[in-house]
Design a protein around this motif. Structure first.
Motif, PDB file in Angstrom:
ATOM      1  N   GLU A  70      14.709-117.149  46.954  1.00  0.00           N
ATOM      2  CA  GLU A  70      15.646-118.424  46.142  1.00  0.00           C
ATOM      3  C   GLU A  70      17.099-118.317  46.370  1.00  0.00           C
ATOM      4  O   GLU A  70      17.905-119.345  46.486  1.00  0.00           O
ATOM      5  CB  GLU A  70      15.336-118.473  44.792  1.00  0.00           C
ATOM      6  CG  GLU A  70      15.847-119.608  43.945  1.00  0.00           C
ATOM      7  CD  GLU A  70      15.381-120.049  42.786  1.00  0.00           C
ATOM      8  OE1 GLU A  70      14.475-119.383  42.417  1.00  0.00           O
ATOM      9  OE2 GLU A  70      15.543-121.241  42.296  1.00  0.00           O
ATOM     10  N   ASP A  86      11.214-114.729  44.561  1.00  0.00           N
ATOM     11  CA  ASP A  86      12.103-115.492  43.425  1.00  0.00           C
ATOM     12  C   ASP A  86      12.567-114.343  42.556  1.00  0.00           C
ATOM     13  O   ASP A  86      11.805-113.680  41.526  1.00  0.00           O
ATOM     14  CB  ASP A  86      11.358-116.311  42.769  1.00  0.00           C
ATOM     15  CG  ASP A  86      12.128-117.130  41.895  1.00  0.00           C
ATOM     16  OD1 ASP A  86      13.209-116.879  41.728  1.00  0.00           O
ATOM     17  OD2 ASP A  86      11.451-118.399  41.337  1.00  0.00           O
ATOM     18  N   ASP A  89      12.531-115.919  38.013  1.00  0.00           N
ATOM     19  CA  ASP A  89      11.684-117.408  38.045  1.00  0.00           C
ATOM     20  C   ASP A  89      11.743-117.881  36.296  1.00  0.00           C
ATOM     21  O   ASP A  89      11.470-116.971  35.554  1.00  0.00           O
ATOM     22  CB  ASP A  89      10.441-117.533  38.450  1.00  0.00           C
ATOM     23  CG  ASP A  89       9.786-118.626  38.540  1.00  0.00           C
ATOM     24  OD1 ASP A  89      10.309-119.598  38.711  1.00  0.00           O
ATOM     25  OD2 ASP A  89       8.601-119.093  37.828  1.00  0.00           O
ATOM     26  N   THR A  91      15.157-119.229  35.052  1.00  0.00           N
ATOM     27  CA  THR A  91      16.309-119.041  35.033  1.00  0.00           C
ATOM     28  C   THR A  91      16.971-119.752  33.763  1.00  0.00           C
ATOM     29  O   THR A  91      17.846-118.779  33.224  1.00  0.00           O
ATOM     30  CB  THR A  91      17.302-119.115  36.437  1.00  0.00           C
ATOM     31  OG1 THR A  91      16.788-118.448  37.348  1.00  0.00           O
ATOM     32  CG2 THR A  91      18.658-119.118  36.177  1.00  0.00           C
ATOM     33  N   VAL A  92      16.787-121.023  33.752  1.00  0.00           N
ATOM     34  CA  VAL A  92      17.126-121.529  32.462  1.00  0.00           C
ATOM     35  C   VAL A  92      16.821-120.755  31.114  1.00  0.00           C
ATOM     36  O   VAL A  92      17.700-120.598  30.228  1.00  0.00           O
ATOM     37  CB  VAL A  92      16.783-122.984  32.647  1.00  0.00           C
ATOM     38  CG1 VAL A  92      17.276-123.720  31.107  1.00  0.00           C
ATOM     39  CG2 VAL A  92      17.305-123.716  33.830  1.00  0.00           C
ATOM     40  N   PHE A 164       8.509-129.891  35.429  1.00  0.00           N
ATOM     41  CA  PHE A 164       9.058-131.165  35.569  1.00  0.00           C
ATOM     42  C   PHE A 164      10.039-131.160  36.698  1.00  0.00           C
ATOM     43  O   PHE A 164      10.700-132.198  37.146  1.00  0.00           O
ATOM     44  CB  PHE A 164       9.663-131.805  34.647  1.00  0.00           C
ATOM     45  CG  PHE A 164       8.911-132.491  33.428  1.00  0.00           C
ATOM     46  CD1 PHE A 164       8.670-133.843  33.808  1.00  0.00           C
ATOM     47  CD2 PHE A 164       8.220-131.864  32.737  1.00  0.00           C
ATOM     48  CE1 PHE A 164       7.696-134.733  33.011  1.00  0.00           C
ATOM     49  CE2 PHE A 164       7.189-132.841  31.901  1.00  0.00           C
ATOM     50  CZ  PHE A 164       7.126-133.955  32.055  1.00  0.00           C
ATOM     51  N   ALA A 165      10.073-129.677  37.517  1.00  0.00           N
ATOM     52  CA  ALA A 165      11.155-129.544  38.364  1.00  0.00           C
ATOM     53  C   ALA A 165      12.577-129.822  38.092  1.00  0.00           C
ATOM     54  O   ALA A 165      12.831-129.862  36.946  1.00  0.00           O
ATOM     55  CB  ALA A 165      10.672-130.332  39.808  1.00  0.00           C
ATOM     56  N   LYS A 166      13.452-130.159  38.972  1.00  0.00           N
ATOM     57  CA  LYS A 166      14.801-130.194  38.764  1.00  0.00           C
ATOM     58  C   LYS A 166      15.502-131.566  39.016  1.00  0.00           C
ATOM     59  O   LYS A 166      16.793-131.701  38.804  1.00  0.00           O
ATOM     60  CB  LYS A 166      15.472-129.101  39.445  1.00  0.00           C
ATOM     61  CG  LYS A 166      15.079-127.855  39.212  1.00  0.00           C
ATOM     62  CD  LYS A 166      15.666-126.875  40.016  1.00  0.00           C
ATOM     63  CE  LYS A 166      14.910-125.336  39.768  1.00  0.00           C
ATOM     64  NZ  LYS A 166      15.481-124.311  40.386  1.00  0.00           N
ATOM     65  N   ALA A 193       8.792-121.567  33.664  1.00  0.00           N
ATOM     66  CA  ALA A 193       8.808-120.427  34.546  1.00  0.00           C
ATOM     67  C   ALA A 193       7.242-120.534  35.368  1.00  0.00           C
ATOM     68  O   ALA A 193       6.232-120.154  34.916  1.00  0.00           O
ATOM     69  CB  ALA A 193       8.701-118.892  34.069  1.00  0.00           C
ATOM     70  N   ALA A 194       7.487-121.268  36.584  1.00  0.00           N
ATOM     71  CA  ALA A 194       6.290-121.570  37.449  1.00  0.00           C
ATOM     72  C   ALA A 194       5.413-120.339  37.616  1.00  0.00           C
ATOM     73  O   ALA A 194       4.147-120.350  37.815  1.00  0.00           O
ATOM     74  CB  ALA A 194       6.532-122.356  38.545  1.00  0.00           C
ATOM     75  N   TYR A 209      -2.228-125.730  36.221  1.00  0.00           N
ATOM     76  CA  TYR A 209      -0.641-126.021  36.641  1.00  0.00           C
ATOM     77  C   TYR A 209      -0.314-126.930  37.644  1.00  0.00           C
ATOM     78  O   TYR A 209      -1.156-126.885  38.527  1.00  0.00           O
ATOM     79  CB  TYR A 209      -0.109-124.517  36.745  1.00  0.00           C
ATOM     80  CG  TYR A 209       1.529-124.738  36.683  1.00  0.00           C
ATOM     81  CD1 TYR A 209       2.312-124.988  35.374  1.00  0.00           C
ATOM     82  CD2 TYR A 209       2.230-124.722  37.712  1.00  0.00           C
ATOM     83  CE1 TYR A 209       3.730-125.231  35.567  1.00  0.00           C
ATOM     84  CE2 TYR A 209       3.805-124.936  38.014  1.00  0.00           C
ATOM     85  CZ  TYR A 209       4.278-125.070  36.878  1.00  0.00           C
ATOM     86  OH  TYR A 209       5.714-125.357  36.893  1.00  0.00           O
ATOM     87  N   GLU A 211       2.677-129.274  39.442  1.00  0.00           N
ATOM     88  CA  GLU A 211       3.991-129.454  39.619  1.00  0.00           C
ATOM     89  C   GLU A 211       4.122-130.436  41.065  1.00  0.00           C
ATOM     90  O   GLU A 211       3.618-129.994  41.968  1.00  0.00           O
ATOM     91  CB  GLU A 211       5.101-128.488  39.667  1.00  0.00           C
ATOM     92  CG  GLU A 211       6.468-128.643  39.627  1.00  0.00           C
ATOM     93  CD  GLU A 211       7.428-127.703  39.106  1.00  0.00           C
ATOM     94  OE1 GLU A 211       7.140-126.839  38.263  1.00  0.00           O
ATOM     95  OE2 GLU A 211       8.481-127.645  39.519  1.00  0.00           O
ATOM     96  N   GLY A 213       7.438-130.921  42.619  1.00  0.00           N
ATOM     97  CA  GLY A 213       8.450-130.455  43.500  1.00  0.00           C
ATOM     98  C   GLY A 213       8.870-129.046  43.372  1.00  0.00           C
ATOM     99  O   GLY A 213       9.920-128.766  42.839  1.00  0.00           O
ATOM    100  N   ASP A 218       8.531-120.035  44.377  1.00  0.00           N
ATOM    101  CA  ASP A 218       7.963-119.907  42.762  1.00  0.00           C
ATOM    102  C   ASP A 218       6.655-119.693  42.877  1.00  0.00           C
ATOM    103  O   ASP A 218       5.861-119.308  42.100  1.00  0.00           O
ATOM    104  CB  ASP A 218       8.241-121.589  42.265  1.00  0.00           C
ATOM    105  CG  ASP A 218       9.580-121.680  42.231  1.00  0.00           C
ATOM    106  OD1 ASP A 218      10.343-120.986  41.762  1.00  0.00           O
ATOM    107  OD2 ASP A 218      10.136-123.018  42.632  1.00  0.00           O
TER     108      ASP A 218
END
Ligand code: IPD
Ligand code: CA
Length: 279
Positions: A70, A86, A89, A91-92, A164-166, A193-194, A209, A211, A213, A218
């Motif tokens: 990443e 990664d 994974d 990070t936020v 929801f990705a970014k 955290a995917a 799970y 997602e 994008g 990940d």
């Protein structure tokens, strides 16, 4: 690669993941230097430091294997083997002091069709001290114990996790599906955290799970871990650098999740054709 070579590579990836995890654990509540922010994302200096640490550990034993991470690439990009990394994974979560983040490391090998297949996968959660490992063709393990996906087969009893990705585009595309899904399943979870969501599916904690994008780093390790735990990992490239839409599940729920229109990208349209083996 023989099984013994794969086992050695796995041990090396585990050492690297534990070293990075240790750095994460020591810094969970520290004031962290932010390298960049966007509306729905943060990049930390620690992302880069963790990747460097992993790179050094892997390179020491495997100087000829390239690395796709990443936080950038290293080594010969035409090499037939690559680590997919990664470093952090989630990070936020980590940036805000939420102890739900992990390290994800996969080893991929190019086949005769020049496609990369994941053969070894490691995901390490340093906050719960949980280490997931897999070698293709062998059972997935959590802290050494064999794991298996759930056997739940109805949406009504399922926990489905969503990323929801970014981007605004992925948010807008996922919201109608979320709105429908949340009424049909027992719980929807968005944990941030995917790679951990994938290992939770592999362990039977979650049932699927989704997602729209997501990047290769990940999902490369977690996807193999799900397959080795008896689940399914469907993904398809979408425009963007190593970007995919994906649906991972215990296998029993895939058709039901597709049934009301998950196509991985847009609002309701045609379902994905086939949830295949990962390459
Ligand atoms: C992100 C997380 C998040 C997922 C995003 C990823 P990062 O990774 O896994 O849950 O929804 O698509 O990019 O930025 O925390 O490494
Ligand atoms: Ca990530």
């Amino acid at each position: 690669m023989t099984l013994s070579e794969q086992s050695k590579a796995l041990a090396c990836a585990v050492r690297a993941a534990r070293a990075a995890g240790d750095l994460m654990r020591r810094n969970l509540f520290a004031v962290k230097k932010i390298n960049a922010t966007s509306a729905h994302d943060i990049k930390l200096e620690l992302d880069v430091r963790c990747q460097k640490l992993i790179e050094r550990a892997l390179h020491k034993s495997y100087p000829r294997i390239a690395l796709l991470g990443e936080e950038g690439v290293a080594g010969d990009p035409t090499a037939p083997q690559r680590w997919v990394v990664d470093p952090i994974d989630g990070t936020v979560n980590f940036a805000y002091g939420v102890p739900h983040a992990c390290v994800s490391i996969a080893l991929q090998i190019q086949n005769l069709a020049a496609e990369f297949a994941t053969v070894v996968g490691v995901v390490f959660d340093p906050f719960c001290d949980e280490l997931w490992t897999a070698i293709r063709g062998h059972p997935a393990r959590l802290n050494g114990k064999v794991i298996h996906v759930s056997d739940r087969s109805t949406l009504g009893e399922a926990i489905v996790s969503i990323g929801f990705a970014k981007t605004t585009a992925t948010l807008n595309a996922t919201l109608p599906y979320f709105n429908e899904l949340v009424r049909r399943v027992r719980k929807v979870r968005m944990m941030g955290a995917a790679a951990l969501a994938l290992t939770y599916v592999a362990t039977g904690r979650f049932d699927a799970y989704i997602e729209r994008g997501i990047r290769l780093w990940d999902i490369a390790a977690g996807g193999l871990i799900i397959e080795c735990a008896g689940g399914e990992f469907w993904r398809e490239p979408v425009p963007g650098f190593h970007k995919y839409r994906m649906l991972a599940s215990n296998g029993r729920l895939r058709k039901k999740l597709e049934g009301f229109g998950y196509d991985g990208i847009g609002p309701i349209s045609t379902p994905p054709q086939r949830v295949g083996r990962s390459r």
